[in-house]
Motif scaffolding. Sequence first.
Motif: not given
Length: 279
Positions: A156-168
């Motif tokens: 879940s932490a890795t998935a949130l890192g992916y989402v954060g990078h995509a949003v940025l």
Amino acid sequence: MHQKLEARKMVLGNMSRHSMLAVEDTKKKEEQLSIELRSLLVAGTALSVARKRLEESNRLLSTEKGYVRLKNLQKMLRRRQQHMISQVSLLYPVKFTMGPAQEQELDSFPNTSRSGNSARFKPANQGTLTILGLHLTMLPFKMMSFFTNKKEVQKSATALGYVGHAVLLIASYLKVPLRYPLRLGGSHSYIIDYGPSVEATSSDLSSNTVVSTDVKHVEFPLFLDGQDTTRAAYAVFLLNKDLEQLLNYIGVKSLGPRHVLANLKELVRTIQSVDYIDT
């Protein structure tokens, strides 16, 4: 008479000195006024040139050819944005996986239009959303115990890192400054919340509150740090607020405060649609 004459000479001397000081002060003010007048003339000339350029631009834009050129430039910009964001969707694909719904951030995925009206709903047991093959399981962010699956927490932490990078990336391509900036670190990323600091002092007889205008930032982890789940859950909430900001920028309503992957998928889908270019 001699004393009166000396007194008159002293008065005349004082008046003469005051007159000289007044003349010098007047000269200084005249010089300062002359400088300000020259600056005003230069500014007036620049303003006149800028006004002529603005009138010329308005005249060109008012013609059919100028409006068509502007629309073409806007379409070129949006096509470029589409291409760049399509690369983000290839880098971090958000897809459905078949199987029973887990304890996740969404149970349904409404297909919304630009006006925010829901057209259809996906059945809850048809599948769940993943980003790069990882589920965003929200259960560890609600309660953490000794029996919590540590692998699910890490995923879940890795998935949130992916989402954060995509949003940025998407925010930078759309030229949208995020309300809650991100500090990327893979599966250990942070989201920043800016707010004014409030200091309160109280006594037995009276109570005084001092509000400071200094803006201080607080970083919240997009991962579980120890047993404290409150800060991580709030970080996920702020990340979804950034997604909501981007959706509102392109004229789409958010799907809800818990629909992180669904909001990201809807954001990418809307930008890649034909309506985004023609708007």
